[in-house]
Structure formats: C-alpha cells, structure tokens
Design a protein around this motif. Structure first.
Motif, short mmCIF file in Angstrom:
data_model
loop_
_atom_site.label_atom_id
_atom_site.label_comp_id
_atom_site.label_asym_id
_atom_site.label_seq_id
_atom_site.Cartn_x
_atom_site.Cartn_y
_atom_site.Cartn_z
N GLY A 166 0.92 -1.59 -0.17
CA GLY A 166 0.37 0.24 -0.12
C GLY A 166 0.74 1.35 -0.18
N ARG A 167 0.35 2.33 0.95
CA ARG A 167 1.19 3.95 0.66
C ARG A 167 3.12 2.58 1.65
N PRO A 168 3.73 3.35 1.74
CA PRO A 168 4.80 2.51 2.56
C PRO A 168 4.60 3.47 3.11
N GLY A 169 5.80 2.83 4.61
CA GLY A 169 6.46 3.04 5.96
C GLY A 169 7.14 2.45 6.59
N PRO A 170 7.46 3.13 8.02
CA PRO A 170 8.05 2.16 9.08
C PRO A 170 7.53 1.61 9.61
N VAL A 171 7.72 0.18 9.80
CA VAL A 171 7.12 -0.89 10.79
C VAL A 171 8.67 -0.16 11.95
N LEU A 172 7.93 -0.85 13.65
CA LEU A 172 9.15 -0.92 14.97
C LEU A 172 8.68 -2.40 15.26
N ILE A 173 9.99 -3.42 15.69
CA ILE A 173 10.17 -4.04 16.43
C ILE A 173 10.74 -4.49 16.65
N ASP A 174 10.55 -4.51 18.72
CA ASP A 174 10.77 -3.58 19.85
C ASP A 174 10.82 -5.46 20.47
N LEU A 175 12.19 -5.60 20.20
CA LEU A 175 12.70 -7.15 20.76
C LEU A 175 13.43 -6.77 22.22
N PRO A 176 12.86 -7.46 22.78
CA PRO A 176 13.01 -7.51 24.50
C PRO A 176 14.94 -8.96 24.06
N LYS A 177 15.25 -8.55 25.08
CA LYS A 177 16.52 -9.01 25.30
C LYS A 177 16.75 -10.87 25.34
N ASN A 178 15.29 -11.35 26.15
CA ASN A 178 15.53 -12.79 26.69
C ASN A 178 14.50 -13.36 25.15
N VAL A 179 14.21 -12.29 24.81
CA VAL A 179 13.28 -13.68 23.62
C VAL A 179 14.38 -13.63 21.98
N GLN A 180 15.48 -12.58 22.38
CA GLN A 180 16.51 -12.52 21.76
C GLN A 180 17.68 -13.67 21.47
N THR A 181 17.53 -13.94 23.39
CA THR A 181 18.94 -15.73 23.35
C THR A 181 17.55 -16.44 24.06
N ALA A 182 16.09 -16.75 23.35
CA ALA A 182 15.92 -17.84 23.69
C ALA A 182 16.44 -19.14 22.24
N ASP A 183 16.11 -20.12 23.01
CA ASP A 183 16.06 -21.69 21.70
C ASP A 183 14.82 -21.61 20.90
N ALA A 184 15.10 -20.93 20.00
CA ALA A 184 14.94 -21.05 18.38
C ALA A 184 14.64 -22.12 17.75
#
Length: 563
Positions: A148-166
């Motif tokens: 559509g009309r482009p724009g910015p999207v934010l992902i606010d990423l908690p530190k423990n989500v970054q380190t969790a088993d994926a």
C-alpha cells in the motif's frame, strides 16, 4: 540457534543485504549473531544517522531500509528518522532492543516504552514477548512496510526473546505484498469526461508517482494528453526536467510558470499528491476556478484538504492509462503556459564576484546528470529543487513533510550503499551539516565516494530570511559566524576537502570535487544575505509571489496567465 540467530537468517531471506545501526546492552545478542554473518552492517556514529541512512537507502532503491539500535536512548535517537519515513512514506523496518520481559515496567536500566512512543509515527509496532512470535512478526513487518502506502514498522525486541531457543522455528518465508485495487470504472468514465471538456487543465504530480512505480505511466499520460504539468517537492523528476510541458515545482518556492498556471486552471489532475500547505499556499485561494480529479492509493488523502469532483482511489498506473484516452482541447492554453515558462525561466547571471548558489548547483547537475542527490533542509534544499535538473524522482532525496535538518549526509550514505555504482552527492548547509556531522567518520571508515557540497552562509539561512521579511529584521539566534573550519574538520575525519568563495573559480572547484577518489567535501562560501526566490508569503495565494529584483526581467512580476 537462538532468537537473534534466527532473526539474522530471516532478514537475509527477506532480501536484506545492508543494515545500519549502533550496538548497546539490550540489543547485544543480535549483534553477536551478526558476527560472521553475510549481512553487511554499517556502524554509524549516532542512531539518528542509522535511521536516516536506512531512510536514504530505501528512497534511492525502493527497497526496505533496516536500522537497529539498543533500548532507551538508542531507540529514542531513532525517532526523528522514523517520523521522517512515516511522513514521506518510506519503507523501513526498525529493530530496537528492549529490556527482558521480566523487567519491563520496572523502570529498568535503559527501559523506555518505545512501542508507545512511536505509535503516531509508524504504520505498525510489534513487541514479541515469546520467541515463537518471531516468524509471524518479521514476515508481517516487511509486508506492511512494503504494501500500500509504504512506511516504517517497528519491532521492539526484548533481550530474553533474542536469547531464547529458536531451533524449532520454521525457516522464514516472506509474505507477498498486498496487490493494490483499481479505481472505480464509473469514476474513471466521469474523470475522462471531465478531462475531455477542460480548456485550462493542469497536471499536479506528487511523491506518490514514484511510490506507486508509476513514472512511466505518468509520462505516457502527459505525453498523450499534452497537458501542462507542475510537480511537488517530492514529485520532482517524475517528468523529465527538460520536458517542454514541465512547468517546474509549484508552491512556496515554486516557479512563476507553475504557480500562475495552477491559479488560472479550470481543472487539476492531482496524481499522488496531498495538497500540502507548502504546495498550495493559502488553501482557500488555491486554484480557485479549478475542478479536481484526485488520483491516490490512500483514501485518507482524497478530500482531506480539497474536495475532489472525481475521486480515483486505487493503483495509479491503471488509472493513468485509462485517463490517457482523454483528449482535451487546450492548445491555446498549452502555448500560453509554455511561453510563460520561457519568459520566466531562472537566470544565473547574478552580479558580483561571490558564488551564486543556484548557478553552482545548476552547473553541478550538468556535470553530474545522473547523480543521486541527498539534500539537507533549508535554503540549499530549495535551490536544489529549483535548479538541479532531475530526470528520476528516486535521484532526489529530500526530507519533505518533516523537514528534518541533519538528513542529508546519512541519507547520502544509505543511498551510496544501495546504489554502489551511482554518483551520490550530498548538498547541505552549514546549519544542517552540524546536526549529523559525526557521520563523516562513517564516510571515512567505509571510504564511500559521496561528494558533499556544503553551502555556508554562516547563518541559519531560511529562518534568517523569514526574520528579514516578516519579523522586522529581528535576527534572533540565526548567526552561525562561529562555524568551525569545515575543510579542516573534514580532513580530520579522513575526507578530502576543498574551498571556493569566488564565482570565477566554481568550474574548477566542481571538477576537482567530482574527480576526487573516495569521499570529498567542497566548502562553498556564499553571501550571508542570499535569499531563496521566488517566495509566496504566509497566508497568501500562490500568485502573490515575491521576487529578487536583481534577477527579474522587465515584465510585470504580478502578471497572471490570460484565460
């Protein structure tokens, strides 16, 4: 594999090759995952520089720009660049670190509610609290940024989500972009009829033309209908600068030909423009005798400031193709507009020995005709819009709606990285340049061949001009005469630099700048009293323009087009 490592692989799967950022505590797991990856990370020297660089990357390429920062001050420093992307419809994905979910809401170290803080300046925000949310969040973030009309999207990423088993997460698969719908066929027929009956039509093109990948269709439409055309600041380049029907930019610092044509028009065909106040002047008196056909993808823009007689909401390309069948009989009007353009063309023969900025910029555009130009904000921004000959809207990068000083240098860095083989030029002013001057270190580190034209009047020029004209010459806080030695400053950052202050030395200075290997800066000293002309004063209509008498011809400055 943890969440951060999965995210790095997913970004690559989205087609990301370059991102801009600055590390810190809450985003450190992501930076650890970047180590040794194929993604090219550009270390800027301030988070605002990261946001503007991602912004410039996206504007020049049409791809999604990506920037990264840590929590707290890292995230808050991104906000200006995010707002700029939102107001100018630039596709970006912004990733910020956040404190662990167990500490959220406790006023932990460097905890700021960036999710809430940025809600007014993003298309959408995400705050994943579990690693299992990452696949849907990332795919949706890129889909929204592009669609559509482009724009910015934010992902606010908690530190423990970054380190969790994926390890159990699926491989990332990008989502398709939403297909834009076509305008209503009944409305298209009504628009064709209205256009066919017009005798003084004007096409009014804006930034949505490039955003909708409709440049070719726009040019075909103008070519088929032979309607005089005006462009907004963000629309510059949608029609080639030397096209005979291109009357130039309209608005506060628009051309006489453009503004007078609009004021005398009986029909405006508005393509991807939003009736911005800088374009319309006093909106109640803007194009007072004109009916309006408004083409836009975003329904929120149609009728927001000016009622449309025919609204064509949908993909611009198909709407323009349909309207190209109309053949208005406007040959006399067209001839008048073209003659008015010729009579009131810009002059570059300013008297005196000092550098005349419009002449310098016009000459640069002749010597670097395919350059991507990133502007800062101020008088130099308007001079570029008026005098640089752009033939592609993605080669003119400018902070339009937000008007953010400090945009130019980091945006040029982003543009150079998105278009490695392009000639990239940053045009800045002494006030704007010092807003993000630290990004000279980024230029020096990566030896990006950006060429900087720094126009220095030792004043906050645009504000000073308004103080001169409308505030009884009370020059409050616009004196920058204690500027540093910009040549020495650039050299200290490892950037070649040179200086020019005489009109008869401009040609050699430009040639030396463009021939310099790697990054280079040309410091251009100009008269502190130099102003941008023409100018529509506040609360006036676009026909009520002020001019520089030294550069006027003998014809009446207040002349309007014959009907």
């Amino acid at each position: 594999m943890n969440g951060s490592q999965w995210l790095v692989h997913a970004l690559a799967a989205e087609g990301v090759d370059t991102l801009f950022g600055y590390p810190g505590g809450a985003i450190m797991p992501f930076y650890d995952a970047l180590y040794g990856s194929d993604l090219k990370h550009i270390l800027v020297r301030h988070e605002q520089g990261a946001a503007f660089a991602a912004n410039g990357y996206a504007r020049a390429s049409g791809r999604v720009g990506v920037c990264v920062a840590t929590s707290g001050p890292g995230a808050t420093n991104l906000v200006t660049g995010i707002a700029d992307a939102m107001l100018d419809s630039v596709p970006m994905v912004v990733i910020t670190g956040q404190v662990p979910t167990t500490l959220m809401g406790t006023d932990a170290f460097q905890e700021v509610d960036v999710f809430g803080m940025t809600l007014p300046v993003v298309k959408h925000s995400f705050l994943p609290r579990r690693v299992d949310e990452l696949p849907s969040v990332l795919a949706e973030a890129f889909r929204l940024a592009r669609s559509g009309r482009p724009g910015p999207v934010l992902i606010d990423l908690p530190k423990n989500v970054q380190t969790a088993d994926a390890a159990h997460l699926p491989m990332h698969r990008p989502l398709p972009i939403d297909a834009p719908h076509s305008a209503c066929p009944v409305a298209l027929l009504a628009a064709v009829e209205l256009l066919s009956n017009a005798r003084r039509p004007v096409v009014y093109g804006g930034g949505g033309i490039a955003l909708g990948d409709a440049v070719a269709e726009f040019r075909s439409f103008v070519g088929a209908t032979q309607i005089p055309t005006v462009l907004t600041l963000r629309g510059i380049g949608a029609l080639a600068d030397d096209h005979p029907l291109n009357l130039g930019m309209l608005g506060m610092h628009g051309t006489r030909a453009a503004n007078q044509a609009v004021q005398q028009a009986d029909l405006l065909v508005v393509v991807g423009a939003r009736f911005d106040d800088r374009a319309t002047g006093k909106v109640a008196e803007f194009a007072p005798g004109a009916k309006v056909i408004h083409l836009d993808l975003d329904a929120a823009e149609i009728g927001k400031l000016r009622a449309a007689d025919v609204a064509l909401r949908g993909e611009l390309r198909t709407s323009l193709d349909a309207l190209a069948t109309a053949m208005p009989e406007c040959s006399a009007w067209r001839a008048t507009c073209v003659e008015n353009k010729r009579r009131h063309a810009a002059r570059y023969d300013a008297p005196g020995e000092s550098v005349f900025a419009p002449a310098l910029l016009r000459r640069m555009s002749q010597l670097a005709p395919s350059a991507v130009v990133a502007c800062d904000v101020g008088q130099h921004q308007m001079w570029v819009a008026q005098h640089w000959a752009f033939n592609d809207p993605r080669r003119h990068l400018t902070s339009g709606a937000l008007g953010a000083m400090g945009f130019g240098l980091p945006a040029a860095i982003g543009a150079q990285l998105s278009c490695a083989d392009a000639q990239v030029v940053c045009v800045s002013g002494d006030g704007s340049f010092l807003m993000n001057v630290q990004e000279l270190a980024t230029l020096g580190r990566y030896q990006l061949p950006v060429k900087i034209v720094l126009i220095d009047n030792q004043r906050l020029g645009m504000v000073r001009q308004w103080q001169q004209l409308f505030f009884e010459q009370r020059y409050s806080e616009t004196d920058l005469s204690d500027n540093p030695d910009f040549v020495a400053l650039a050299v200290a950052f490892g950037v070649q630099a040179m200086h020019v202050d005489r009109a008869d030395r401009v040609e050699d200075a430009i040639a030396q700048l463009l021939a310099a290997p790697g990054p280079a800066l040309l410091h251009v000293a100009i008269d502190a009293e130099a102003n941008v002309w023409p100018l529509v004063p506040p609360n006036r209509n676009n026909a009520q323009m002020l001019f520089d008498p030294r550069l006027m011809d003998c014809e009446d400055a207040n002349a309007t087009l014959p009907t």
